[in-house]
Enzyme design. Structure first.
Site, PDB file in Angstrom:
ATOM      1  N   ASP A 117      44.716  36.688  12.727  1.00 41.50           N
ATOM      2  CA  ASP A 117      45.484  35.108  12.828  1.00 41.50           C
ATOM      3  C   ASP A 117      46.184  34.714  11.696  1.00 41.50           C
ATOM      4  O   ASP A 117      45.258  33.843  11.219  1.00 41.50           O
ATOM      5  CB  ASP A 117      45.742  34.995  13.871  1.00 41.50           C
ATOM      6  CG  ASP A 117      47.109  34.045  14.394  1.00 41.50           C
ATOM      7  OD1 ASP A 117      48.129  33.831  13.350  1.00 41.50           O
ATOM      8  OD2 ASP A 117      47.141  33.936  15.555  1.00 41.50           O
ATOM      9  N   SER A 132      61.889  38.299   2.070  1.00 36.47           N
ATOM     10  CA  SER A 132      63.859  38.663   2.878  1.00 36.47           C
ATOM     11  C   SER A 132      65.214  38.453   1.884  1.00 36.47           C
ATOM     12  O   SER A 132      65.060  37.570   1.326  1.00 36.47           O
ATOM     13  CB  SER A 132      64.159  38.501   3.871  1.00 36.47           C
ATOM     14  OG  SER A 132      64.852  39.295   4.236  1.00 36.47           O
ATOM     15  N   ILE A 184      63.831  47.605   6.514  1.00 39.96           N
ATOM     16  CA  ILE A 184      63.096  48.319   6.272  1.00 39.96           C
ATOM     17  C   ILE A 184      62.626  48.915   7.041  1.00 39.96           C
ATOM     18  O   ILE A 184      62.160  48.171   8.710  1.00 39.96           O
ATOM     19  CB  ILE A 184      61.732  47.526   5.970  1.00 39.96           C
ATOM     20  CG1 ILE A 184      62.691  47.455   4.354  1.00 39.96           C
ATOM     21  CG2 ILE A 184      60.609  49.111   5.363  1.00 39.96           C
ATOM     22  CD1 ILE A 184      62.654  48.053   2.905  1.00 39.96           C
ATOM     23  N   TYR A 199      64.585  31.927   9.604  1.00 38.05           N
ATOM     24  CA  TYR A 199      63.772  32.335   8.866  1.00 38.05           C
ATOM     25  C   TYR A 199      64.157  32.528   8.179  1.00 38.05           C
ATOM     26  O   TYR A 199      63.426  32.698   6.905  1.00 38.05           O
ATOM     27  CB  TYR A 199      64.317  33.636   9.933  1.00 38.05           C
ATOM     28  CG  TYR A 199      63.114  35.480   8.916  1.00 38.05           C
ATOM     29  CD1 TYR A 199      61.733  35.509   9.024  1.00 38.05           C
ATOM     30  CD2 TYR A 199      64.055  35.413   8.615  1.00 38.05           C
ATOM     31  CE1 TYR A 199      61.948  36.886   8.492  1.00 38.05           C
ATOM     32  CE2 TYR A 199      64.201  36.638   7.148  1.00 38.05           C
ATOM     33  CZ  TYR A 199      62.908  37.315   7.888  1.00 38.05           C
ATOM     34  OH  TYR A 199      62.544  39.088   7.452  1.00 38.05           O
ATOM     35  N   ALA A 245      62.638  29.851   5.994  1.00 38.77           N
ATOM     36  CA  ALA A 245      61.381  29.706   5.870  1.00 38.77           C
ATOM     37  C   ALA A 245      61.183  30.699   4.657  1.00 38.77           C
ATOM     38  O   ALA A 245      60.179  30.277   3.863  1.00 38.77           O
ATOM     39  CB  ALA A 245      60.597  30.398   6.805  1.00 38.77           C
ATOM     40  N   GLY A 257      49.018  43.825   7.654  1.00 39.82           N
ATOM     41  CA  GLY A 257      48.725  45.141   7.094  1.00 39.82           C
ATOM     42  C   GLY A 257      48.619  46.181   8.005  1.00 39.82           C
ATOM     43  O   GLY A 257      48.818  47.485   7.902  1.00 39.82           O
TER      44      GLY A 257
HETATM   45  N1  LIG Z   1      61.705  45.189   8.511  1.00 37.69           N
HETATM   46  C1  LIG Z   1      62.929  44.170   7.870  1.00 37.69           C
HETATM   47  O1  LIG Z   1      63.834  44.541   7.969  1.00 37.69           O
HETATM   48  C2  LIG Z   1      62.372  43.388   6.947  1.00 37.69           C
HETATM   49  C3  LIG Z   1      63.390  43.045   5.808  1.00 37.69           C
HETATM   50  C4  LIG Z   1      63.054  42.038   5.441  1.00 37.69           C
HETATM   51  C5  LIG Z   1      62.018  40.767   5.367  1.00 37.69           C
HETATM   52  N2  LIG Z   1      60.852  41.813   5.962  1.00 37.69           N
HETATM   53  C6  LIG Z   1      59.562  40.905   6.447  1.00 37.69           C
HETATM   54  O2  LIG Z   1      58.704  42.059   6.118  1.00 37.69           O
HETATM   55  C7  LIG Z   1      57.541  41.110   6.551  1.00 37.69           C
HETATM   56  C8  LIG Z   1      57.046  42.560   7.399  1.00 37.69           C
HETATM   57  O3  LIG Z   1      57.833  42.992   8.397  1.00 37.69           O
HETATM   58  P1  LIG Z   1      57.433  44.811   9.405  1.00 37.69           P
HETATM   59  O4  LIG Z   1      59.033  44.195   9.986  1.00 37.69           O
HETATM   60  O5  LIG Z   1      57.245  44.685   9.120  1.00 37.69           O
HETATM   61  O6  LIG Z   1      57.062  43.528  10.640  1.00 37.69           O
HETATM   62  P2  LIG Z   1      56.421  43.744  11.195  1.00 37.69           P
HETATM   63  O7  LIG Z   1      56.659  42.890  12.794  1.00 37.69           O
HETATM   64  O8  LIG Z   1      55.924  44.846  11.921  1.00 37.69           O
HETATM   65  O9  LIG Z   1      55.058  42.298  11.336  1.00 37.69           O
HETATM   66  C9  LIG Z   1      53.276  42.896  10.098  1.00 37.69           C
HETATM   67  C10 LIG Z   1      52.829  43.422  10.905  1.00 37.69           C
HETATM   68  O10 LIG Z   1      52.136  41.928  10.693  1.00 37.69           O
HETATM   69  C11 LIG Z   1      51.050  42.069  11.763  1.00 37.69           C
HETATM   70  N3  LIG Z   1      50.819  40.344  12.896  1.00 37.69           N
HETATM   71  C12 LIG Z   1      51.756  39.541  13.146  1.00 37.69           C
HETATM   72  N4  LIG Z   1      51.806  38.081  12.916  1.00 37.69           N
HETATM   73  C13 LIG Z   1      50.811  38.189  12.601  1.00 37.69           C
HETATM   74  C14 LIG Z   1      49.485  37.320  12.288  1.00 37.69           C
HETATM   75  N5  LIG Z   1      50.101  35.965  12.663  1.00 37.69           N
HETATM   76  N6  LIG Z   1      48.992  37.223  11.811  1.00 37.69           N
HETATM   77  C15 LIG Z   1      48.369  38.424  11.450  1.00 37.69           C
HETATM   78  N7  LIG Z   1      49.901  40.116  11.862  1.00 37.69           N
HETATM   79  C16 LIG Z   1      49.622  39.352  11.800  1.00 37.69           C
HETATM   80  C17 LIG Z   1      52.146  43.283  12.749  1.00 37.69           C
HETATM   81  O11 LIG Z   1      50.759  42.903  14.063  1.00 37.69           O
HETATM   82  C18 LIG Z   1      52.206  43.835  12.100  1.00 37.69           C
HETATM   83  O12 LIG Z   1      51.075  44.740  11.688  1.00 37.69           O
HETATM   84  C19 LIG Z   1      57.873  40.317   7.302  1.00 37.69           C
HETATM   85  O13 LIG Z   1      57.450  39.020   6.552  1.00 37.69           O
HETATM   86  C20 LIG Z   1      59.167  40.539   7.323  1.00 37.69           C
HETATM   87  O14 LIG Z   1      59.636  39.067   7.562  1.00 37.69           O
HETATM   88  C21 LIG Z   1      61.215  42.602   6.759  1.00 37.69           C
END
Ligand SMILES: NC(=O)c1ccc[n+]([C@@H]2O[C@H](COP(=O)([O-])OP(=O)(O)OC[C@H]3O[C@@H](n4cnc5c(N)ncnc54)[C@H](O)[C@@H]3O)[C@@H](O)[C@H]2O)c1
Length: 261
Positions: free
Chosen positions: A60, A141, A187, A154, A157, A11
């Site tokens: 984690d 995603s 995003i 990915y 998963a 979060g």
């Molecule tokens: N950003 C995009 O465009 C996008 C698109 C589709 C799906 N997603 C999915 O949305 C989710 C968030 O994406 P995002 O781009 O905001 O990611 P991000 O890399 O900004 O990470 C989200 C948060 O997770 C934390 N984190 C990372 N590894 C962790 C762990 N092992 N344990 C606990 N916390 C951990 C990070 O510190 C960060 O606060 C992911 O599941 C990603 O696959 C993102």
């Protein structure tokens, strides 16, 4: 959702940031679990300023002991858990075709996306079953739907999370627990505020993508002519977690601005 307890795993940054603050605006009890403790604390302070009670927990999500400890802290502090949002995930070798991905990244990407989802979901379920209510919202995603190249592990998963969500919805619907997925498009964070110091968006892509050719290409694929913002996913997560979605379970909601493959 006032007074409900919500755990957001991952979060701290970007999508997780948007989700945490969207719940904070609902005056919930918020537990922000994140591997980046400093960022989780920062978001907790912002959430408190918006009217939520908020707790930052270093966790984690790949490590079951840490996840159990996070859920215990949530229960010690707030007595119950109503909502879990699984945000943790990502792709380590974005863009590389399958044969060029190092084997080590297969397992690390599966761990980050699937094991994190399983650990957190399992950790709240006994409690939710006992209370006969709960809602789990997980972030997959849209890329898995299109078979987006360069994301083979990915995408697999994320498809697994969608499949497991459908099954969990059927197994635990009679216990009053709903499971849904959000499939975001692209995003991007809109400010440094939304990213921790260690966040991949800050060091690699992030704000530099704003105004780039990549952004223009992606926007062209969207019906709504802009990329997504963390708050767009936040609002969808609040909806799916809330009683407004009380008859929705096992579903995947695309939040993509109408993106097509
Ligand atoms: N950003 C995009 O465009 C996008 C698109 C589709 C799906 N997603 C999915 O949305 C989710 C968030 O994406 P995002 O781009 O905001 O990611 P991000 O890399 O900004 O990470 C989200 C948060 O997770 C934390 N984190 C990372 N590894 C962790 C762990 N092992 N344990 C606990 N916390 C951990 C990070 O510190 C960060 O606060 C992911 O599941 C990603 O696959 C993102």
């Amino acid at each position: 959702m006032r007074g409900k307890t919500v755990i957001v795993s991952g979060g701290g940054s970007n999508i997780g940031y948007g989700i945490s603050l969207a719940f904070a605006e609902e005056a919930v009890n918020l537990v922000i679990g994140d591997i980046d403790e400093a960022q989780a604390r920062k978001v907790a302070r912002k959430a408190q300023a918006l009217g939520a009670q908020a707790l930052a927990v270093k966790c984690d999500a790949r490590e079951n002991d840490q996840v159990s400890a996070m859920v215990k802290k949530a229960l010690d502090e707030f007595k119950e858990v109503d909502v879990l949002v699984n945000v943790v995930g990502g792709a380590s070798d974005y863009g590389l075709p399958f044969t060029e991905k190092p084997r080590e990244s297969w397992r690390s990407d599966l761990d980050l996306n699937i094991i994190s989802f399983l650990n957190c979901t399992r950790a709240v379920l006994d409690h939710m079953i006992e209370r006969k209510r709960g809602s789990v919202v997980s972030i997959a995603s849209e890329a898995q739907k299109h078979g987006e190249p360069g994301l083979s592990i990915y995408n697999g998963a994320k498809a697994a999370i969608i499949a497991m969500t459908r099954t969990l919805a059927r197994e635990y619907g009679e216990h009053g627990i709903r499971f849904n997925v959000i499939a975001p498009g692209i995003i991007l964070p809109t400010s440094d505020e939304e990213m921790g110091e260690l966040n991949g968006w800050r060091s690699g892509l992030g704000l530099s993508l704003r105004g780039s050719d990549f952004e223009a290409t992606m926007v062209a694929r969207c019906a709504i002519k802009r990329l997504g913002r963390p708050g767009d996913i936040g609002k969808a997560a609040v909806f799916l977690a809330s009683e407004c979605a009380g008859y929705i379970t096992g579903q995947t909601l695309s939040v993509t601005g109408g993106m097509i493959g």
